[in-house]
Design a protein around this motif. Structure first.
Motif: not given
Length: 556
Positions: A85-92
Motif C-alpha cells: 500500500w502506497i500512502v501519498m499526498e492528497y491533492v483535491p
C-alpha cells in the motif's frame, strides 16, 4: 477499514490497472492522504510474487525520496497482509483524463504548459535515478489551485536496475502510452518516459493518444511499425510531438531540447525562466519564435535506418500480440504479458458442470421481462452453484431505500442510494439494483450487467475467518461445483479474510467471485460479503465493487 492500524479509508477516488486509490484519514497525524493498494499480477506465485512484492515496496520507498512541486509526494509505504500500500499526498484535483473526457481537448498553449510541469517532474525523478514508466493523462493531476502534478509511481523502477517487473516477456503499463521499445523488449529508460510524455501531450491536444485503437492488440500492432497518428490541432506543439514520438530512442529529443520546444509552444519568454544548472538558457529562442532546425521526425517511411528498426521490432511483436490476448483473457487489465498460467482454460476432466450464470450475456442491457425465467433450481438436476444468490435469470424487486445516517462520512456516488436491511446492516448501492433473499442470505443484483453482491451473517461462530473460507473452498471443490477452478488469493487483507477465485460455466463463460469475512464481530455476529460477476467484467466492476465494500455498515 484501517490500513496498518493507522490509515482509515474514507471513499474511493480512483482506480487503474495496477490498483485502487482511496481518500483516507491518517489517524496518527490527523491529515487526509491518498492511499493506493497495489494489485500484483494474479498469475504470479511463489518466489516470483515474493520478489515482486519486495521490489515494489523498495522502489516505492525510493520514489518517496522525491521532493518536487510537480510530483505528488509519497509519504509512506506499508505492507498489509502481504499486499503493498502506497500512502501519498492528497491533492483535491481532477486528472487530465477527466478534463479531456468532460471538456474536450486543450489548446496547444495549455498543453505545452502542462508539458513543462510534467517535464520538470520527470527531470526530478530521472535525476534521482527513478523511472516513472506509466506517464499518461490518468496519472496527471490538475489541482483545484492550478498546480499540475505527476502521480502514481506504482510502476517506477531504478534507472539501470531491474528493467522489467518479473523478467523477460512482461511489460506493465497502458498500451496507448507505452514507448515502442518497452512494448517490444520490455526496456525502461529516460527516453521511454519522454515518449510517454509525448503521447500524453498528443492526447491533450487531439483528445486521443497517437496510437489509440479499438483494442489493445490493435494499438500494439500499430505501435510496432506505423507512424503516430497526425496531430492537426497541435499548432506550435507540433515540434514537441515530432521530437518526443520518434520511434528510435537514440534519435528522440532529450530533457533540454524538449524544454526548449515546450517553452516556445507555450509562448514563454526564456529570459523569464529560472536558469538551470548545465543548461544554456540564453540559447533559447524568443517566445513564439520558430524552433531551431531538427532532424526530420520518424514518419515510418522505409529509410534504411527505419527499416532496420522495423526488423528489430517486428520479430518480438508477434509475441506481444499474443500477450494482449493472454492478458485480456486473464483479466490482468493493463498488464501485458507473454507468460500464461493456463489456469483460465476449461477443465477437460470436468463432467456435467453446473448450469448457472449471473445474468445477461452479450452487451450490457436489461433482460426483457418476458425473457426472465421464474425462480427455481438449475435445469437438468445438475449440481447447484457454489455461492448463494447466483441465478440463471435476473431476480428480485426494486431496492428498498433508506435515508443517510447523520454523521456518516461516507458519501455515495450520484445515482446511488442507502439500503437499511432488517438483517442488521446498511449498504449503498446503485438505485436500479434489485433485492431478493436466498434462504438467510441477502442478495443484490444489477439487472444490466448481472453483477451480484451478497451479505450473510454468522451469529455466535467461533471458527476463524481463514479456516471458514478454506473449508468452503475445499467442500465446493470436493462437490464438483467449481470446474476449471482458479484461485487468485486466499488470505488476510487488512481486518478481513478474502478468498478470490474463478470457475467455468458449462457454456464457456468464466465467473469470478470474492468472499470477504470480517474479523471483528458486531454484537456477536461476523459478516460474509460476496461479489460475483463474469470474468471479463471483473476489472470494469472494480470501482463499483470497492465502493459497495467501503459503504457496508453493520448496525451497532
Amino acid at each position: 477499514m484501517a490500513i496498518a492500524g493507522r490509515y482509515r479509508l474514507l471513499d474511493l477516488v480512483g482506480r487503474g490497472g495496477m490498483g485502487t486509490v482511496w481518500r483516507a484519514e491518517d489517524e496518527l497525524l490527523h491529515r487526509q492522504v491518498a492511499i493506493k493498494q497495489v494489485v500484483l499480477p494474479a498469475w504470479l506465485g511463489g518466489d516470483e510474487l515474493d520478489q515482486l512484492r519486495a521490489r515494489t515496496l523498495r522502489e516505492a520507498r525510493t520514489a518517496a525520496r522525491l521532493s518536487h512541486p510537480n510530483v505528488v509526494r509519497v509519504y509512506d509505504v506499508v505492507s498489509e497482509s502481504d499486499a503493498p500500500w502506497i500512502v501519498m499526498e492528497y491533492v483535491p484535483s481532477r486528472t487530465l483524463q477527466d478534463l479531456l473526457d468532460t471538456d474536450g481537448p486543450l489548446s496547444p498553449q495549455q498543453s505545452a504548459r502542462i508539458g513543462l510541469a510534467l517535464l520538470d517532474a520527470l527531470r526530478a525523478a530521472h535525476d534521482a535515478g527513478v523511472l516513472h514508466r506509466d506517464v499518461k493523462p490518468a496519472n496527471v493531476l490538475v489541482a483545484d489551485d492550478g498546480r499540475v502534478l505527476l502521480t502514481d509511481f506504482g510502476l517506477a523502477v531504478f534507472d539501470g536496475g531491474d528493467q522489467t517487473m518479473t523478467g523477460p516477456g512482461t511489460i506493465l503499463g497502458s498500451p496507448q502510452y507505452v514507448a515502442p521499445e518497452r512494448a517490444a523488449e520490455g526496456v525502461s529508460s529516460e527516453p521511454a518516459d519522454l515518449w510517454s510524455l509525448g503521447a500524453t501531450l498528443h492526447a491533450a491536444v487531439e483528445g486521443r493518444a497517437p496510437y489509440a485503437r479499438s483494442t489493445a492488440m490493435a494499438t500494439l500492432s500499430a505501435l510496432a511499425c506505423a507512424p503516430p497518428d497526425p496531430a492537426p490541432h497541435a499548432g506550435p506543439l507540433s515540434a514537441v510531438l515530432a521530437g518526443l514520438l520518434r520511434r528510435d530512442p537514440a534519435h528522440r529529443i532529450d530533457h533540454r531540447e524538449a524544454r526548449r520546444r515546450l517553452l516556445a509552444a507555450a509562448g514563454c519568454d526564456p529570459a523569464d525562466e529560472p536558469e538551470r544548472a548545465g543548461e544554456d538558457t540564453a540559447a533559447l529562442p524568443p517566445a513564439g519564435g520558430p524552433p531551431s532546425p531538427t532532424p526530420p521526425a520518424d514518419t515510418g517511411e522505409a529509410t534504411p535506418e527505419a527499416e532496420h528498426q522495423r526488423r528489430v521490432l517486428v520479430r518480438p511483436w508477434a509475441w506481444a500480440a499474443v500477450a494482449v490476448l493472454v492478458a485480456m483473457a486473464a483479466g490482468i487489465g493493463t498488464a501485458l504479458t507473454v507468460v500464461g498460467s493456463g489456469a483460465d482454460q476449461p477443465d477437460p476432466g470436468a463432467q456435467n458442470p453446473p448450469s448457472y450464470d449471473v445474468g445477461p450475456s452479450g452487451p450490457a442491457g436489461s433482460i426483457p421481462r418476458d425473457e426472465r425465467r421464474p425462480p427455481g433450481p438449475p435445469p437438468g438436476g445438475l449440481a447447484p452453484p457454489p455461492l448463494p444468490c447466483v441465478r440463471p435469470w435476473v431476480d428480485g424487486a426494486a431496492l428498498p431505500t433508506a435515508p443517510a445516517r447523520r454523521g456518516d462520512e461516507f458519501r455515495p456516488p450520484a445515482g446511488w442510494v442507502w439500503h437499511a436491511n432488517a438483517g442488521g446492516f446498511r449498504v449503498a448501492l446503485p438505485a436500479d439494483w434489485r433485492y431478493f433473499r436466498d434462504d438467510d442470505v441477502s442478495c443484490f443484483q444489477d439487472p444490466a450487467t448481472g453483477r451480484v453482491f451478497t451479505v450473510a451473517d454468522s451469529a455466535g461462530t467461533t471458527t476463524g475467518s481463514i479456516t471458514r473460507l478454506t473449508s468452503v473452498r475445499d467442500r465446493e471443490l470436493a462437490g464438483g461445483t467449481l470446474p476449471g477452478y482458479q484461485e487468485f488469493r486466499l488470505g488476510r487483507i487488512g481486518d478481513a479474510a478474502e478468498w478470490e477465485f474463478g470457475w467455468l460455466t458449462p457454456h464457456g463463460d468464466r465467473l469470478r467471485a470474492i468472499q470477504i469475512v470480517t474479523d471483528h464481530p458486531t454484537r456477536g455476529r461476523t459478516w460474509t460479503l460476496s461479489w460475483i460477476t463474469r470474468e471479463p467484467d471483473w476489472t470494469d466492476a472494480a470501482s463499483e465493487r470497492a465502493t459497495v465494500r467501503l459503504s457496508f455498515r453493520p448496525d451497532r
